[in-house]
Design a protein around this motif. Structure first.
Motif, mmCIF file in Angstrom:
data_model
loop_
_atom_site.group_PDB
_atom_site.id
_atom_site.type_symbol
_atom_site.label_atom_id
_atom_site.label_comp_id
_atom_site.label_asym_id
_atom_site.label_seq_id
_atom_site.Cartn_x
_atom_site.Cartn_y
_atom_site.Cartn_z
ATOM 1 N N GLN A 100 48.775 86.867 36.160
ATOM 2 C CA GLN A 100 48.478 87.463 37.460
ATOM 3 C C GLN A 100 49.122 86.804 38.647
ATOM 4 O O GLN A 100 48.958 86.995 39.917
ATOM 5 C CB GLN A 100 46.917 87.538 37.746
ATOM 6 N N SER A 101 50.108 85.767 38.467
ATOM 7 C CA SER A 101 50.894 85.024 39.315
ATOM 8 C C SER A 101 49.985 84.237 40.215
ATOM 9 O O SER A 101 50.040 84.107 41.609
ATOM 10 C CB SER A 101 51.793 85.924 40.205
ATOM 11 N N GLU A 102 48.960 83.708 39.560
ATOM 12 C CA GLU A 102 47.929 82.901 40.643
ATOM 13 C C GLU A 102 48.052 81.589 40.577
ATOM 14 O O GLU A 102 47.064 80.710 40.970
ATOM 15 C CB GLU A 102 46.441 83.337 40.019
ATOM 16 N N LEU A 103 48.899 80.810 39.660
ATOM 17 C CA LEU A 103 48.985 79.484 39.329
ATOM 18 C C LEU A 103 49.724 79.062 40.777
ATOM 19 O O LEU A 103 50.491 79.481 41.339
ATOM 20 C CB LEU A 103 49.891 79.212 38.210
ATOM 21 N N PRO A 104 49.574 77.685 40.996
ATOM 22 C CA PRO A 104 50.174 77.053 42.242
ATOM 23 C C PRO A 104 51.675 76.706 41.985
ATOM 24 O O PRO A 104 51.867 75.675 41.964
ATOM 25 C CB PRO A 104 49.405 75.906 42.277
ATOM 26 N N LEU A 105 52.388 77.757 41.876
ATOM 27 C CA LEU A 105 53.780 77.778 41.380
ATOM 28 C C LEU A 105 54.440 78.952 42.128
ATOM 29 O O LEU A 105 54.016 79.680 42.680
ATOM 30 C CB LEU A 105 54.107 77.961 39.874
ATOM 31 N N SER A 106 55.836 78.686 42.221
ATOM 32 C CA SER A 106 56.642 79.774 42.889
ATOM 33 C C SER A 106 56.639 80.807 41.967
ATOM 34 O O SER A 106 56.527 81.047 40.892
ATOM 35 C CB SER A 106 58.185 79.214 43.220
ATOM 36 N N PRO A 107 56.756 82.158 42.699
ATOM 37 C CA PRO A 107 56.628 83.421 41.907
ATOM 38 C C PRO A 107 57.971 83.466 41.201
ATOM 39 O O PRO A 107 58.031 84.017 39.893
ATOM 40 C CB PRO A 107 56.889 84.372 42.909
ATOM 41 N N LYS A 108 59.032 82.886 41.263
ATOM 42 C CA LYS A 108 60.348 82.726 40.446
ATOM 43 C C LYS A 108 60.036 81.954 39.029
ATOM 44 O O LYS A 108 60.285 82.307 38.120
ATOM 45 C CB LYS A 108 61.388 82.147 41.259
ATOM 46 N N THR A 109 59.389 80.996 39.136
ATOM 47 C CA THR A 109 58.824 80.088 38.096
ATOM 48 C C THR A 109 57.991 80.886 37.056
ATOM 49 O O THR A 109 58.187 80.695 36.122
ATOM 50 C CB THR A 109 58.160 78.576 38.702
ATOM 51 N N MET A 110 57.024 81.511 37.540
ATOM 52 C CA MET A 110 55.996 82.054 37.087
ATOM 53 C C MET A 110 56.806 83.343 36.129
ATOM 54 O O MET A 110 56.516 83.721 34.976
ATOM 55 C CB MET A 110 54.745 82.579 37.785
ATOM 56 N N LYS A 111 57.653 83.990 36.793
ATOM 57 C CA LYS A 111 58.568 85.038 36.293
ATOM 58 C C LYS A 111 59.317 84.564 35.201
ATOM 59 O O LYS A 111 59.524 85.246 34.162
ATOM 60 C CB LYS A 111 59.381 85.827 37.246
ATOM 61 N N THR A 112 59.969 83.446 35.537
ATOM 62 C CA THR A 112 60.957 82.862 34.387
ATOM 63 C C THR A 112 60.040 82.527 33.131
ATOM 64 O O THR A 112 60.497 82.855 32.079
ATOM 65 C CB THR A 112 61.491 81.704 34.979
ATOM 66 N N VAL A 113 58.917 81.822 33.405
ATOM 67 C CA VAL A 113 58.149 81.503 32.300
ATOM 68 C C VAL A 113 57.386 82.635 31.297
ATOM 69 O O VAL A 113 57.657 82.732 30.168
ATOM 70 C CB VAL A 113 56.663 80.547 32.740
ATOM 71 N N ARG A 114 57.199 83.953 32.240
ATOM 72 C CA ARG A 114 56.584 85.103 31.424
ATOM 73 C C ARG A 114 58.112 85.432 30.563
ATOM 74 O O ARG A 114 57.740 86.105 29.461
ATOM 75 C CB ARG A 114 56.188 86.043 32.387
ATOM 76 N N ASN A 115 59.081 85.454 31.215
ATOM 77 C CA ASN A 115 60.256 86.027 30.451
ATOM 78 C C ASN A 115 60.499 85.199 29.173
ATOM 79 O O ASN A 115 61.164 85.892 28.080
ATOM 80 C CB ASN A 115 61.632 85.820 31.292
ATOM 81 N N LEU A 116 60.507 83.662 29.227
ATOM 82 C CA LEU A 116 60.536 82.913 28.085
ATOM 83 C C LEU A 116 59.787 83.466 27.131
ATOM 84 O O LEU A 116 60.067 83.339 26.021
ATOM 85 C CB LEU A 116 60.350 81.439 28.638
ATOM 86 N N MET A 117 58.335 83.577 27.497
ATOM 87 C CA MET A 117 57.263 83.995 26.507
ATOM 88 C C MET A 117 57.289 85.457 25.787
ATOM 89 O O MET A 117 56.790 85.668 24.857
ATOM 90 C CB MET A 117 56.236 84.091 27.184
ATOM 91 N N LEU A 118 58.405 86.220 26.225
ATOM 92 C CA LEU A 118 58.642 87.575 25.642
ATOM 93 C C LEU A 118 59.200 87.315 24.231
ATOM 94 O O LEU A 118 60.276 87.177 24.026
ATOM 95 C CB LEU A 118 59.196 88.524 26.500
ATOM 96 N N MET A 119 58.319 87.817 23.357
ATOM 97 C CA MET A 119 58.621 87.540 21.693
ATOM 98 C C MET A 119 58.982 88.892 21.128
ATOM 99 O O MET A 119 59.892 88.948 20.281
ATOM 100 C CB MET A 119 57.457 87.114 20.922
ATOM 101 N N GLU A 120 58.264 90.087 21.345
ATOM 102 C CA GLU A 120 58.476 91.257 20.931
ATOM 103 C C GLU A 120 58.262 92.498 22.046
ATOM 104 O O GLU A 120 57.534 92.249 22.749
ATOM 105 C CB GLU A 120 57.392 91.681 19.857
ATOM 106 N N GLU A 121 59.457 93.497 21.823
ATOM 107 C CA GLU A 121 59.153 94.612 22.961
ATOM 108 C C GLU A 121 59.557 95.635 22.113
ATOM 109 O O GLU A 121 60.613 95.830 21.476
ATOM 110 C CB GLU A 121 60.092 94.287 23.945
ATOM 111 N N THR A 122 58.362 96.721 22.106
ATOM 112 C CA THR A 122 58.480 97.792 21.355
ATOM 113 C C THR A 122 58.043 98.947 22.240
ATOM 114 O O THR A 122 57.538 98.703 23.399
ATOM 115 C CB THR A 122 57.520 97.993 20.051
ATOM 116 N N PRO A 123 58.218 100.250 22.057
ATOM 117 C CA PRO A 123 57.636 101.276 22.882
ATOM 118 C C PRO A 123 56.373 101.357 23.133
ATOM 119 O O PRO A 123 55.680 101.586 23.965
ATOM 120 C CB PRO A 123 58.177 102.709 22.202
ATOM 121 N N ALA A 124 55.415 100.744 22.254
ATOM 122 C CA ALA A 124 54.078 100.888 22.308
ATOM 123 C C ALA A 124 53.470 99.402 22.914
ATOM 124 O O ALA A 124 52.296 99.405 23.313
ATOM 125 C CB ALA A 124 53.498 100.890 20.933
ATOM 126 N N TYR A 125 54.302 98.212 22.864
ATOM 127 C CA TYR A 125 53.511 97.233 23.460
ATOM 128 C C TYR A 125 54.844 96.064 23.680
ATOM 129 O O TYR A 125 55.810 96.267 23.221
ATOM 130 C CB TYR A 125 52.448 96.521 22.477
#
Length: 194
Positions: A100-125
């Motif tokens: 929810q981008s509520e950590l005391p970090l820059s939006p760019k940092t939080m977006k980058t970390v979420r991108n790093l965490m993406l392990m699987e992407e399918t049409p369903a999830y």
């Protein structure tokens, strides 16, 4: 913390392998940040922690209110064999704040970390996750104590579901590392989320 302090520049940052034998063969090459993250390259994290240093690390671990905030045990060991402790509930709360981008970090940092965490992407999830593993015998895990984590979240049908799975073994089997993910995915499938 590395991204926020400038110790690493972003997803394109490369950890250069020093040519030394590593615990996993997948760590024996140059790795960009995403590859290092997904391979859980401990020597990469240790290099990064040393570059951040104990003063900045403590400041940011405290600011993020991460677990018990204890970085005792050495700047490159505190999350491995040092004093750092965190509960599954605390992990889920941290992940929710990251999502929810509520950590005391820059939006760019939080977006980058979420991108790093993406392990699987399918049409369903979309599955975002991170592994963790502590053992009292890192050179030979079989038959010794291990504590394993698989934490993350799933986006599915415009909903998000957070999870934190913690496994312990007094007699670590050969498939312990894979078991963290397999057991979690089995639970998520049973819940209709995968």
């Amino acid at each position: 913390i590395g991204l926020e302090t400038g110790a690493i520049s972003g997803e394109e940052f490369v950890f250069n392998w020093d040519g030394k034998k590593r615990f996993f063969e997948s760590w024996e090459k140059d790795l960009n940040l995403k590859q290092a993250f997904q391979a859980s390259c401990v020597p990469c994290y240790q290099e990064l922690a040393r570059n951040i240093g104990p003063v900045k690390m403590q400041k940011w671990v405290s600011k993020l209110e991460y677990g018990n905030r204890d970085i005792s045990g050495g700047i490159d060991q505190f999350w491995l064999s040092g004093g750092m402790r965190i509960s599954a509930d605390e992990e889920v709360d941290f992940l929710r704040q990251l999502y929810q981008s509520e950590l005391p970090l820059s939006p760019k940092t939080m977006k980058t970390v979420r991108n790093l965490m993406l392990m699987e992407e399918t049409p369903a999830y979309r599955l975002y996750a991170k592994t963790g593993w502590y053992t009292n015998s890192p050179q030979n895990t079989r038959g010794n104590f291990s504590l394993g984590w698989y934490v993350g979240f799933i986006e599915q049908n415009k909903n998000v579901y957070f999870f934190a799975v913690n496994l312990e073994s007094q007699n670590t089997p050969a498939n312990f590392a894979a078991s963290r993910i397999m057991i979690t995915k089995k639970i998520l499938r049973e819940l209709g989320l995968l």
